[in-house]
Each structure stands twice: as structure tokens, then as C-alpha cells.
Scaffold this motif. Structure first.
Motif, PDB file in Angstrom:
ATOM      1  N   ILE A 101       0.962  -1.050  -0.033  1.00 40.65           N
ATOM      2  CA  ILE A 101      -0.059  -0.087   0.200  1.00 40.65           C
ATOM      3  C   ILE A 101       0.746   1.062  -0.079  1.00 40.65           C
ATOM      4  O   ILE A 101       0.652   2.213  -0.722  1.00 40.65           O
ATOM      5  N   LEU A 102       1.995   1.119   0.762  1.00 44.49           N
ATOM      6  CA  LEU A 102       2.649   2.201   0.640  1.00 44.49           C
ATOM      7  C   LEU A 102       3.526   2.650  -0.403  1.00 44.49           C
ATOM      8  O   LEU A 102       3.756   3.576  -0.802  1.00 44.49           O
ATOM      9  N   ILE A 103       4.004   1.384  -1.289  1.00 42.83           N
ATOM     10  CA  ILE A 103       4.396   1.651  -2.524  1.00 42.83           C
ATOM     11  C   ILE A 103       3.686   2.189  -3.514  1.00 42.83           C
ATOM     12  O   ILE A 103       3.705   3.003  -4.305  1.00 42.83           O
ATOM     13  N   VAL A 104       2.079   1.779  -3.610  1.00 44.59           N
ATOM     14  CA  VAL A 104       1.148   2.202  -4.545  1.00 44.59           C
ATOM     15  C   VAL A 104       0.909   3.780  -4.062  1.00 44.59           C
ATOM     16  O   VAL A 104       0.882   4.730  -4.809  1.00 44.59           O
ATOM     17  N   ALA A 105       0.970   4.074  -2.830  1.00 44.17           N
ATOM     18  CA  ALA A 105       0.684   5.481  -2.445  1.00 44.17           C
ATOM     19  C   ALA A 105       1.836   6.590  -2.797  1.00 44.17           C
ATOM     20  O   ALA A 105       1.779   7.401  -3.251  1.00 44.17           O
ATOM     21  N   SER A 106       3.075   5.975  -2.995  1.00 52.09           N
ATOM     22  CA  SER A 106       4.286   6.638  -3.258  1.00 52.09           C
ATOM     23  C   SER A 106       3.979   7.009  -4.739  1.00 52.09           C
ATOM     24  O   SER A 106       4.928   7.731  -5.366  1.00 52.09           O
ATOM     25  N   ILE A 107       3.764   6.257  -5.589  1.00 53.80           N
ATOM     26  CA  ILE A 107       3.535   6.204  -7.078  1.00 53.80           C
ATOM     27  C   ILE A 107       2.533   7.077  -7.252  1.00 53.80           C
ATOM     28  O   ILE A 107       2.659   7.900  -8.247  1.00 53.80           O
TER      29      ILE A 107
END
Length: 109
Positions: A101-107
Motif C-alpha cells: 500500500i505504501l508503494i502504491v501510495a508513493s507512485i
């Protein structure tokens, strides 16, 4: 208030150690100014894998099953390892999901 049983507190310890290691590696490589979500996501993902295998190993070894010869009932003796009443190995996938979720949020930000 943190509630744990057995070695369930290791979930938090593993997360904290992974965050320290990731921050030390990034600062040693000169990448300390990187977006804060990606190192945090990496820490969650790696610790999720560690917690899964550590929890499976610890809970597999915990306890003996005794059988009452008169009634035939099974009793499990020993300690299970849990955090907030959830077995330790189930926190691994939770940590993985938070990391992704953090990776998607940073994208998308």
C-alpha cells in the motif's frame, strides 16, 4: 497498551530493527533524502517475510498435545506466540500488505 503472548512481541522488534537497518543503509549510501514512503515500504515487506517464517517456526514448536485416557479429550499445553490475540505468523501478510500500500501510495502522490 501492547498485549502479547509468548514471543509475540518479536513482531514489533523485527519491524523496529528493519526500519533502523533500512535507514542506516540509505544514509550510508547517501540516499537519506529519498521519499520516506519507499524505505518504509521496504522495511514492512522484508519484516513481513521474516515475521511469517519466524512465527510459523515458533508456533509449530509450541506446545504438546495430551490426551485424557478416560474422556478422550485433547489438551494442548504450552505457549502460542501472538500479538493482540492474533498468531504471530498472521502479522507477516499484514506487514506485506502495508508495504505494498505504501508503494502504491508513493507512485500516485
Amino acid at each position: 497498551m501492547i498485549i502479547w503472548k509468548g514471543l509475540g512481541i518479536l513482531n514489533i522488534v523485527v519491524l523496529a530493527i528493519m526500519f533502523v537497518i533500512v535507514n542506516l543503509l540509505l544514509s550510508a549510501l547517501g540516499l537519506g533524502s529519498m521519499d520516506s514512503k519507499l524505505p518504509l515500504a521496504f522495511g514492512f515487506i522484508v519484516s513481513g517475510v521474516i515475521i511469517w517464517y519466524m512465527g510459523k517456526a515458533l508456533n509449530a514448536k509450541s506446545g504438546k498435545v495430551l490426551v485424557d485416557m478416560e474422556t478422550g479429550q485433547h489438551y494442548k499445553l504450552g505457549t502460542s506466540h501472538s500479538l493482540f490475540f492474533i498468531p504471530m505468523h498472521y502479522w507477516g501478510p499484514v506487514s506485506l500488505v502495508i508495504g505494498f500500500i505504501l508503494i502504491v501510495a508513493s507512485i500516485f502522490t
